[in-house]
Design a protein around this motif. Structure first.
Motif, PDB file in Angstrom:
ATOM      1  N   ALA A  14      -7.293  -0.241  -4.399  1.00 51.18           N
ATOM      2  CA  ALA A  14      -6.124   0.508  -4.866  1.00 51.18           C
ATOM      3  C   ALA A  14      -5.356  -0.372  -5.844  1.00 51.18           C
ATOM      4  N   TRP A  15      -4.510   0.259  -6.644  1.00 54.06           N
ATOM      5  CA  TRP A  15      -3.711  -0.482  -7.616  1.00 54.06           C
ATOM      6  C   TRP A  15      -2.707  -1.360  -6.883  1.00 54.06           C
TER       7      TRP A  15
ATOM      8  N   TYR B 110      -6.582  -3.574  -9.772  1.00 59.03           N
ATOM      9  CA  TYR B 110      -7.122  -3.010  -8.539  1.00 59.03           C
ATOM     10  C   TYR B 110      -7.521  -4.141  -7.611  1.00 59.03           C
TER      11      TYR B 110
ATOM     12  N   LYS C  85      -1.939   7.450 -16.101  1.00 62.99           N
ATOM     13  CA  LYS C  85      -0.994   8.405 -15.489  1.00 62.99           C
ATOM     14  C   LYS C  85       0.040   8.888 -16.495  1.00 62.99           C
TER      15      LYS C  85
ATOM     16  N   GLU D 139       0.556  -3.512  -7.463  1.00 59.02           N
ATOM     17  CA  GLU D 139       1.649  -3.760  -8.405  1.00 59.02           C
ATOM     18  C   GLU D 139       1.961  -5.241  -8.563  1.00 59.02           C
TER      19      GLU D 139
ATOM     20  N   SER E 190      -8.045  10.453  -4.250  1.00 63.56           N
ATOM     21  CA  SER E 190      -6.590  10.370  -4.404  1.00 63.56           C
ATOM     22  C   SER E 190      -5.937  10.223  -3.049  1.00 63.56           C
TER      23      SER E 190
ATOM     24  N   ASP F 153      -1.045  10.776  -4.507  1.00 60.72           N
ATOM     25  CA  ASP F 153      -1.043  10.820  -5.977  1.00 60.72           C
ATOM     26  C   ASP F 153      -1.423   9.499  -6.624  1.00 60.72           C
ATOM     27  N   GLU F 154      -2.194   8.695  -5.935  1.00 62.71           N
ATOM     28  CA  GLU F 154      -2.631   7.396  -6.432  1.00 62.71           C
ATOM     29  C   GLU F 154      -4.156   7.377  -6.477  1.00 62.71           C
ATOM     30  N   HIS F 155      -4.716   6.826  -7.561  1.00 65.49           N
ATOM     31  CA  HIS F 155      -6.171   6.685  -7.660  1.00 65.49           C
ATOM     32  C   HIS F 155      -6.614   5.518  -6.788  1.00 65.49           C
ATOM     33  N   ARG F 156      -7.598   5.789  -5.956  1.00 68.69           N
ATOM     34  CA  ARG F 156      -8.204   4.749  -5.126  1.00 68.69           C
ATOM     35  C   ARG F 156      -9.710   4.909  -5.196  1.00 68.69           C
TER      36      ARG F 156
END
Length: 81
Positions: free
Chosen positions: A43-44, A51, A80, A46, A23, A26-29
């Motif tokens: 990473a996500w 990813y 999320k 946008e 993390s 607060d972002e999943h990587r």
């Protein structure tokens, strides 16, 4: 989440992929490597809604491999919501 390992066959080439989630803000990587390669951070994104690798060095990844890894990470990432 625990470390992931999965096999992919992309454009006739076999890949053994290892992904370790972490993390950041607060972002999943994920730290991702394949076939003993260097580690890439995914990473996500946008903009592309998938990813994607963060580093400029990631431009060496074959696009089809990057997309397959991104799909697999999306499948295993907790929502999320």
């Amino acid at each position: 989440m625990s470390k992931l390992s999965f096999n992919l066959l992309v454009d006739g080439v076999p890949y053994m992929v290892k992904a370790e989630p972490f993390s950041f803000n607060d972002e999943h990587r994920y730290n991702v490597s394949f076939n003993g390669s260097e580690t890439f951070v995914f990473a996500w994104d946008e903009e592309t809604l998938r990813y994607a690798p963060l580093d400029e060095v990631a431009s060496i990844l074959p696009v089809s491999l990057e997309q397959e890894i991104a799909n697999r990470l999306y499948e295993v990432t907790p929502s999320k919501e």
